[in-house]
Scaffold this motif. Structure first.
Motif, PDB file in Angstrom:
ATOM      1  N   ASN A  19       0.829  -1.210   0.000  1.00 29.03           N
ATOM      2  CA  ASN A  19       0.000   0.000   0.000  1.00 29.03           C
ATOM      3  C   ASN A  19       0.864   1.261   0.000  1.00 29.03           C
ATOM      4  OD1 ASN A  19      -2.506  -1.218  -0.176  1.00 29.03           O
ATOM      5  ND2 ASN A  19      -2.748  -1.388   2.040  1.00 29.03           N
ATOM      6  N   ALA A  20       1.972   1.247   0.732  1.00 31.48           N
ATOM      7  CA  ALA A  20       2.883   2.392   0.757  1.00 31.48           C
ATOM      8  C   ALA A  20       3.507   2.599  -0.621  1.00 31.48           C
ATOM      9  CB  ALA A  20       3.968   2.191   1.812  1.00 31.48           C
ATOM     10  N   GLN A  21       3.865   1.486  -1.274  1.00 24.96           N
ATOM     11  CA  GLN A  21       4.435   1.590  -2.625  1.00 24.96           C
ATOM     12  C   GLN A  21       3.401   2.133  -3.616  1.00 24.96           C
ATOM     13  OE1 GLN A  21       5.764  -2.374  -3.486  1.00 24.96           O
ATOM     14  NE2 GLN A  21       7.654  -2.162  -2.291  1.00 24.96           N
ATOM     15  N   ILE A  22       2.174   1.672  -3.486  1.00 27.57           N
ATOM     16  CA  ILE A  22       1.104   2.149  -4.371  1.00 27.57           C
ATOM     17  C   ILE A  22       0.889   3.643  -4.176  1.00 27.57           C
ATOM     18  CG2 ILE A  22      -1.396   2.044  -4.793  1.00 27.57           C
ATOM     19  CD1 ILE A  22      -1.182  -1.007  -4.246  1.00 27.57           C
ATOM     20  N   ALA A  23       0.868   4.099  -2.925  1.00 28.31           N
ATOM     21  CA  ALA A  23       0.681   5.530  -2.650  1.00 28.31           C
ATOM     22  C   ALA A  23       1.821   6.348  -3.246  1.00 28.31           C
ATOM     23  CB  ALA A  23       0.583   5.765  -1.139  1.00 28.31           C
ATOM     24  N   ALA A  24       3.060   5.853  -3.125  1.00 22.16           N
ATOM     25  CA  ALA A  24       4.210   6.567  -3.687  1.00 22.16           C
ATOM     26  C   ALA A  24       4.125   6.609  -5.210  1.00 22.16           C
ATOM     27  CB  ALA A  24       5.512   5.909  -3.245  1.00 22.16           C
ATOM     28  N   LEU A  25       3.710   5.502  -5.822  1.00 15.80           N
ATOM     29  CA  LEU A  25       3.586   5.467  -7.281  1.00 15.80           C
ATOM     30  C   LEU A  25       2.449   6.366  -7.769  1.00 15.80           C
ATOM     31  CD1 LEU A  25       4.230   1.674  -7.969  1.00 15.80           C
ATOM     32  CD2 LEU A  25       5.734   3.593  -8.542  1.00 15.80           C
ATOM     33  N   GLN A  26       1.356   6.433  -7.008  1.00 17.72           N
ATOM     34  CA  GLN A  26       0.254   7.316  -7.383  1.00 17.72           C
ATOM     35  C   GLN A  26       0.683   8.779  -7.292  1.00 17.72           C
ATOM     36  OE1 GLN A  26      -2.830   5.853  -4.739  1.00 17.72           O
ATOM     37  NE2 GLN A  26      -3.792   4.675  -6.397  1.00 17.72           N
ATOM     38  N   ALA A  27       1.472   9.126  -6.282  1.00 21.44           N
ATOM     39  CA  ALA A  27       1.984  10.493  -6.158  1.00 21.44           C
ATOM     40  C   ALA A  27       2.883  10.815  -7.345  1.00 21.44           C
ATOM     41  CB  ALA A  27       2.739  10.663  -4.844  1.00 21.44           C
ATOM     42  N   LYS A  28       3.734   9.874  -7.732  1.00 19.56           N
ATOM     43  CA  LYS A  28       4.627  10.069  -8.877  1.00 19.56           C
ATOM     44  C   LYS A  28       3.814  10.205 -10.162  1.00 19.56           C
ATOM     45  CE  LYS A  28       8.610  10.316 -10.897  1.00 19.56           C
ATOM     46  NZ  LYS A  28       9.435  11.488 -10.752  1.00 19.56           N
ATOM     47  N   LEU A  29       2.766   9.394 -10.311  1.00 17.26           N
ATOM     48  CA  LEU A  29       1.897   9.476 -11.476  1.00 17.26           C
ATOM     49  C   LEU A  29       1.245  10.854 -11.568  1.00 17.26           C
ATOM     50  CD1 LEU A  29       0.469   8.118 -13.904  1.00 17.26           C
ATOM     51  CD2 LEU A  29      -1.288   7.364 -12.290  1.00 17.26           C
ATOM     52  N   SER A  30       0.743  11.357 -10.450  1.00 16.96           N
ATOM     53  CA  SER A  30       0.132  12.687 -10.432  1.00 16.96           C
ATOM     54  C   SER A  30       1.143  13.756 -10.831  1.00 16.96           C
ATOM     55  CB  SER A  30      -0.427  13.007  -9.048  1.00 16.96           C
ATOM     56  OG  SER A  30      -1.497  12.151  -8.751  1.00 16.96           O
ATOM     57  N   GLU A  31       2.351  13.631 -10.323  1.00 14.27           N
ATOM     58  CA  GLU A  31       3.418  14.590 -10.641  1.00 14.27           C
ATOM     59  C   GLU A  31       3.723  14.568 -12.141  1.00 14.27           C
ATOM     60  OE1 GLU A  31       8.154  14.622  -9.853  1.00 14.27           O
ATOM     61  OE2 GLU A  31       6.908  14.327  -8.075  1.00 14.27           O
ATOM     62  N   LEU A  32       3.827  13.380 -12.707  1.00 15.41           N
ATOM     63  CA  LEU A  32       4.120  13.259 -14.142  1.00 15.41           C
ATOM     64  C   LEU A  32       2.960  13.782 -14.997  1.00 15.41           C
ATOM     65  CD1 LEU A  32       5.868   9.766 -14.219  1.00 15.41           C
ATOM     66  CD2 LEU A  32       6.934  12.000 -14.579  1.00 15.41           C
ATOM     67  N   GLN A  33       1.728  13.526 -14.582  1.00 14.40           N
ATOM     68  CA  GLN A  33       0.575  14.030 -15.327  1.00 14.40           C
ATOM     69  C   GLN A  33       0.529  15.554 -15.283  1.00 14.40           C
ATOM     70  OE1 GLN A  33      -2.505  11.750 -13.383  1.00 14.40           O
ATOM     71  NE2 GLN A  33      -2.637  10.286 -15.078  1.00 14.40           N
ATOM     72  N   GLU A  34       0.866  16.141 -14.143  1.00 14.33           N
ATOM     73  CA  GLU A  34       0.901  17.606 -14.025  1.00 14.33           C
ATOM     74  C   GLU A  34       1.979  18.174 -14.948  1.00 14.33           C
ATOM     75  OE1 GLU A  34       2.009  20.984 -10.730  1.00 14.33           O
ATOM     76  OE2 GLU A  34       1.138  19.117 -10.016  1.00 14.33           O
ATOM     77  N   HIS A  35       3.146  17.531 -14.976  1.00 13.47           N
ATOM     78  CA  HIS A  35       4.227  17.993 -15.849  1.00 13.47           C
ATOM     79  C   HIS A  35       3.819  17.877 -17.318  1.00 13.47           C
ATOM     80  CE1 HIS A  35       8.313  19.077 -16.848  1.00 13.47           C
ATOM     81  NE2 HIS A  35       8.387  18.049 -17.660  1.00 13.47           N
ATOM     82  N   GLN A  36       3.124  16.803 -17.661  1.00 13.17           N
ATOM     83  CA  GLN A  36       2.649  16.619 -19.034  1.00 13.17           C
ATOM     84  C   GLN A  36       1.673  17.735 -19.407  1.00 13.17           C
ATOM     85  OE1 GLN A  36       0.182  13.158 -19.695  1.00 13.17           O
ATOM     86  NE2 GLN A  36       0.850  12.983 -21.804  1.00 13.17           N
ATOM     87  N   GLN A  37       0.802  18.117 -18.488  1.00 14.16           N
ATOM     88  CA  GLN A  37      -0.162  19.185 -18.741  1.00 14.16           C
ATOM     89  C   GLN A  37       0.563  20.515 -18.934  1.00 14.16           C
ATOM     90  OE1 GLN A  37      -3.383  18.631 -19.263  1.00 14.16           O
ATOM     91  NE2 GLN A  37      -3.698  20.763 -19.763  1.00 14.16           N
ATOM     92  N   GLN A  38       1.610  20.764 -18.131  1.00 17.72           N
ATOM     93  CA  GLN A  38       2.389  21.987 -18.287  1.00 17.72           C
ATOM     94  C   GLN A  38       3.063  22.019 -19.651  1.00 17.72           C
ATOM     95  OE1 GLN A  38       5.003  21.752 -14.900  1.00 17.72           O
ATOM     96  NE2 GLN A  38       3.554  22.747 -13.528  1.00 17.72           N
ATOM     97  N   LEU A  39       3.604  20.890 -20.087  1.00 18.31           N
ATOM     98  CA  LEU A  39       4.245  20.828 -21.408  1.00 18.31           C
ATOM     99  C   LEU A  39       3.227  21.107 -22.513  1.00 18.31           C
ATOM    100  CD1 LEU A  39       6.627  17.748 -21.065  1.00 18.31           C
ATOM    101  CD2 LEU A  39       7.275  20.148 -21.269  1.00 18.31           C
ATOM    102  N   LEU A  40       2.025  20.589 -22.359  1.00 21.65           N
ATOM    103  CA  LEU A  40       0.981  20.834 -23.346  1.00 21.65           C
ATOM    104  C   LEU A  40       0.644  22.322 -23.406  1.00 21.65           C
ATOM    105  CD1 LEU A  40      -1.080  19.723 -25.379  1.00 21.65           C
ATOM    106  CD2 LEU A  40      -2.645  19.401 -23.474  1.00 21.65           C
TER     107      LEU A  40
END
Length: 192
Positions: A19-40
């Protein structure tokens, strides 16, 4: 019974770690999606700026082709200004390396991507041609435009600079110097 209690504790610990790993990966996913939106957003702003430069170049070619060199110098100057040096590039935060514990594979749940609206290209058609058969007046010299720019209030000149995508910081004269090559009398009438 103690044998089963130890096994349950071991499984509970493994579940907590996963569960801790999943939470960390979800945080990383959110960060990457935000960066992708900024690039767009940056991509769309760049495409819009290129389209505006094309429109301005076409208008200038129609009004006074001899000023194309001045326009090119003004655009080139934007890439050589000290203003770019003051911009701080994004510094990515170092991601923590997560070493997963070996566990039995679990089928992942499908992840739905956020819906991104496509960019819309807009073609702007500007007509400065008079409706009558009156003769066309010659273009106003750049010095006249600079004089008019210097007469504007600092708020008006900053508003015009922002609208034209020019740095709106500095003195009225500095902003007018950046604007004089790309501003038309129609722009000045719109602000006035």
């Amino acid at each position: 019974m103690q044998l089963l209690a130890a096994k349950f504790a071991q499984i509970a610990t493994a579940i907590d770690a996963t569960n801790a790993q999943i939470a960390a990966l979800q945080a990383k996913l959110s960060e990457l999606q935000e960066h992708q939106q900024q690039l767009l957003s940056v991509e769309q702003a760049c495409q819009s700026a290129i389209a505006q430069i094309g429109t301005a170049l076409s208008m200038l070619n129609h009004v006074d082709p001899s000023e194309i060199g001045t326009f090119k110098a003004a655009v080139d100057a934007q890439f050589g200004t000290d203003a770019i040096a003051f911009l701080e590039p994004a510094t990515p935060t170092p991601a923590e390396t997560i070493e997963p514990e070996p566990t039995a594979p679990i089928a992942p749940e499908p992840v739905t991507e956020p819906e991104i609206e496509p960019a819309i290209d807009v073609e702007v058609t500007v007509t400065d041609t008079p409706a009558t058969d009156a003769p066309i007046k010659p273009a106003t010299p750049a010095t006249d435009i600079e004089g008019k720019l210097n007469k504007l209030s600092i708020q008006s000149i900053r508003k015009l600079a922002s609208a034209k995508g020019i740095d709106a910081k500095g003195t009225r004269a500095a902003i007018a110097g950046r604007l004089k090559a790309i501003v038309t009398n129609a722009d000045l009438r719109a602000i006035g």
